[in-house]
Scaffold this motif. Sequence first.
Motif, PDB file in Angstrom:
ATOM      1  N   TYR A  25      62.499  24.746  27.678  1.00  0.00           N
ATOM      2  CA  TYR A  25      63.636  24.631  26.764  1.00  0.00           C
ATOM      3  C   TYR A  25      64.788  23.914  27.454  1.00  0.00           C
ATOM      4  CZ  TYR A  25      61.021  27.920  23.952  1.00  0.00           C
ATOM      5  OH  TYR A  25      60.027  28.515  23.212  1.00  0.00           O
ATOM      6  N   LEU A  26      64.553  22.665  27.822  1.00  0.00           N
ATOM      7  CA  LEU A  26      65.561  21.902  28.558  1.00  0.00           C
ATOM      8  C   LEU A  26      66.870  21.827  27.762  1.00  0.00           C
ATOM      9  CD1 LEU A  26      65.849  20.291  31.177  1.00  0.00           C
ATOM     10  CD2 LEU A  26      65.258  18.239  29.896  1.00  0.00           C
ATOM     11  N   ASP A  85      65.728  15.051  55.519  1.00  0.00           N
ATOM     12  CA  ASP A  85      66.699  15.664  54.605  1.00  0.00           C
ATOM     13  C   ASP A  85      65.962  16.568  53.612  1.00  0.00           C
ATOM     14  OD1 ASP A  85      69.062  16.208  53.355  1.00  0.00           O
ATOM     15  OD2 ASP A  85      69.462  14.164  52.688  1.00  0.00           O
ATOM     16  N   ALA A  86      66.745  17.248  52.776  1.00  0.00           N
ATOM     17  CA  ALA A  86      66.151  18.123  51.763  1.00  0.00           C
ATOM     18  C   ALA A  86      65.562  17.293  50.621  1.00  0.00           C
ATOM     19  CB  ALA A  86      67.217  19.061  51.204  1.00  0.00           C
ATOM     20  N   PHE A  87      64.534  17.823  49.969  1.00  0.00           N
ATOM     21  CA  PHE A  87      64.001  17.185  48.752  1.00  0.00           C
ATOM     22  C   PHE A  87      65.097  17.307  47.682  1.00  0.00           C
ATOM     23  CE2 PHE A  87      61.477  16.902  44.886  1.00  0.00           C
ATOM     24  CZ  PHE A  87      60.574  15.902  45.209  1.00  0.00           C
ATOM     25  N   PRO A  88      65.273  16.279  46.826  1.00  0.00           N
ATOM     26  CA  PRO A  88      66.343  16.368  45.823  1.00  0.00           C
ATOM     27  C   PRO A  88      66.113  17.502  44.809  1.00  0.00           C
ATOM     28  CG  PRO A  88      65.096  14.298  45.624  1.00  0.00           C
ATOM     29  CD  PRO A  88      64.542  15.019  46.791  1.00  0.00           C
ATOM     30  N   HIS A  89      67.207  18.047  44.286  1.00  0.00           N
ATOM     31  CA  HIS A  89      67.090  19.076  43.251  1.00  0.00           C
ATOM     32  C   HIS A  89      66.319  18.483  42.068  1.00  0.00           C
ATOM     33  CE1 HIS A  89      69.834  21.390  45.554  1.00  0.00           C
ATOM     34  NE2 HIS A  89      70.870  20.594  45.331  1.00  0.00           N
ATOM     35  N   THR A  90      65.437  19.310  41.508  1.00  0.00           N
ATOM     36  CA  THR A  90      64.493  18.791  40.510  1.00  0.00           C
ATOM     37  C   THR A  90      64.369  19.751  39.350  1.00  0.00           C
ATOM     38  OG1 THR A  90      63.216  17.650  42.209  1.00  0.00           O
ATOM     39  CG2 THR A  90      62.026  18.206  40.210  1.00  0.00           C
ATOM     40  N   ILE A  91      64.255  19.215  38.153  1.00  0.00           N
ATOM     41  CA  ILE A  91      63.971  20.083  37.012  1.00  0.00           C
ATOM     42  C   ILE A  91      62.714  19.574  36.309  1.00  0.00           C
ATOM     43  CG2 ILE A  91      65.495  18.974  35.278  1.00  0.00           C
ATOM     44  CD1 ILE A  91      66.278  22.120  34.836  1.00  0.00           C
ATOM     45  N   PHE A  92      61.745  20.486  36.143  1.00  0.00           N
ATOM     46  CA  PHE A  92      60.507  20.158  35.444  1.00  0.00           C
ATOM     47  C   PHE A  92      60.534  20.838  34.077  1.00  0.00           C
ATOM     48  CE2 PHE A  92      58.171  19.981  39.786  1.00  0.00           C
ATOM     49  CZ  PHE A  92      58.393  18.616  39.878  1.00  0.00           C
ATOM     50  N   PHE A 146      74.988  21.365  34.043  1.00  0.00           N
ATOM     51  CA  PHE A 146      74.045  21.948  35.003  1.00  0.00           C
ATOM     52  C   PHE A 146      72.857  20.996  35.179  1.00  0.00           C
ATOM     53  CE2 PHE A 146      70.586  25.247  35.798  1.00  0.00           C
ATOM     54  CZ  PHE A 146      70.924  25.452  37.133  1.00  0.00           C
ATOM     55  N   VAL A 147      72.264  20.571  34.062  1.00  0.00           N
ATOM     56  CA  VAL A 147      71.088  19.680  34.108  1.00  0.00           C
ATOM     57  C   VAL A 147      71.438  18.395  34.859  1.00  0.00           C
ATOM     58  CG1 VAL A 147      69.454  18.356  32.700  1.00  0.00           C
ATOM     59  CG2 VAL A 147      70.117  20.652  31.994  1.00  0.00           C
ATOM     60  N   ASP A 148      72.663  17.890  34.625  1.00  0.00           N
ATOM     61  CA  ASP A 148      73.065  16.628  35.265  1.00  0.00           C
ATOM     62  C   ASP A 148      73.069  16.698  36.785  1.00  0.00           C
ATOM     63  OD1 ASP A 148      73.312  15.356  32.906  1.00  0.00           O
ATOM     64  OD2 ASP A 148      75.486  15.605  32.722  1.00  0.00           O
ATOM     65  N   ARG A 149      73.101  17.886  37.348  1.00  0.00           N
ATOM     66  CA  ARG A 149      73.138  18.021  38.806  1.00  0.00           C
ATOM     67  C   ARG A 149      71.742  17.955  39.438  1.00  0.00           C
ATOM     68  NH1 ARG A 149      77.981  19.934  37.080  1.00  0.00           N
ATOM     69  NH2 ARG A 149      79.680  19.773  38.587  1.00  0.00           N
ATOM     70  N   PHE A 150      70.715  17.845  38.608  1.00  0.00           N
ATOM     71  CA  PHE A 150      69.347  17.699  39.138  1.00  0.00           C
ATOM     72  C   PHE A 150      69.025  16.203  39.222  1.00  0.00           C
ATOM     73  CE2 PHE A 150      69.501  21.957  37.543  1.00  0.00           C
ATOM     74  CZ  PHE A 150      68.711  22.687  38.411  1.00  0.00           C
ATOM     75  N   MET A 151      68.717  15.746  40.432  1.00  0.00           N
ATOM     76  CA  MET A 151      68.462  14.309  40.642  1.00  0.00           C
ATOM     77  C   MET A 151      67.178  13.860  39.951  1.00  0.00           C
ATOM     78  SD  MET A 151      70.695  12.780  42.203  1.00  0.00           S
ATOM     79  CE  MET A 151      72.143  13.715  41.838  1.00  0.00           C
TER      80      MET A 151
END
Length: 342
Positions: free
Chosen positions: A166-167, A37-44, A174-179
């Motif tokens: 600048y999270l 499967d795809a790697f989960p959406h990620t925010i750094f 939007f941020v909540d949709r990143f696993m």
Amino acid sequence: MNTTDIIRPKTLNDFIGQQDIAMEVKIALHSAKSRNDAFPHTIFSGAPGLGKTSLAEIIASEMNVPFFPVLGASIRDEEGLRNILSQLPADGYDMQTGQVIVPGKVRYAIIFIDEIHRMKKSLTELLHTALEDFKLSMKIKNPLTGRTQSGLYWMLKFTLIGATNYLGVLPRPFVDRFMIQSCFEPYTEAEIIRIAYHSAKKLKLDITPEAITELASKSRGVPRILNRFLLRARDVAIYAGVTQITLQIVQEMFQIQNIDELGLTKLDRRVLEYLAAVIRPIGIGAISQAVGEDSNTIENLVEPWLVRLRLMVKTQQGRQITELGLQHLGQSNPFQQSIIKL
Ligand code: ADP
């Protein structure tokens, strides 16, 4: 390959420090690969130079999928965003139905948006359905009626990795949709030393342990700064006609760069001197105007180091110099005003 590419870590094993983040990535990689499967959406999130891009590239290479890097500010409108999404590889899909027909062929590409906070809110909203259901709102012209209709259409599955310092500026939905949401911290001195040895080895540099320690002590816990110093020290060694980078070479390099014994640059000292002149707490805007540098640079590059060295503090009222800060400038508190002792 250019120098930056040579030094950049290529595998998770090469990636030093940020242990919690590396572990989370390792687990997610293992799971995504096992499930095909795809790697989960990620925010750094985290300051520049801490390894966000490097880790995103490592994920793409470990997943063996294409990597599309783009800057948030360069995505100007819906068309720009759709153009980026249109680069995704369609291998293994039936393009009529959007069904996966050859699972082994599918490559869930990674789109990396650096400085994602610079994307317009309307564009982040357009991505909501893309991130959750891999559907995109599009306007399509009906060839029979000639009328343009908008609707939600399927799109190729992908992974979005966003990077930002600048999270808080990004809309919460939007941020909540990143696993995966991970915050990069400055590296410890021991980790920076390990990175220095790694970089020196990759660049085939002969460098003494004392020289490495000196470089690391002034690198602010930021690998990009460390690598820059290492390359400048190499230049000084070449200029001096020696093959080894010694403590003396590193010290000369710092002197040439106007970096003092605490690792403060000219800009750091200008900020500190301004804080010493006003003595009371002051806002970032006033500091930025006084020293002639934009407030992002001061917030991202200057303040973290001054705070870490306890030369200044950030309070609700503003930024203020400490006793240690005054001492470093060789000044005493001129008004005997109450300032912070740390
Ligand atoms: P960011 O995207 O956070 O601005 P980068 O990923 O571009 O930072 O990192 C800057 C440089 O620092 C990279 O080219 C790499 O050489 C080095 N670097 C960053 N993090 C690490 C790490 N954990 N281990 C080794 N080198 C690193």
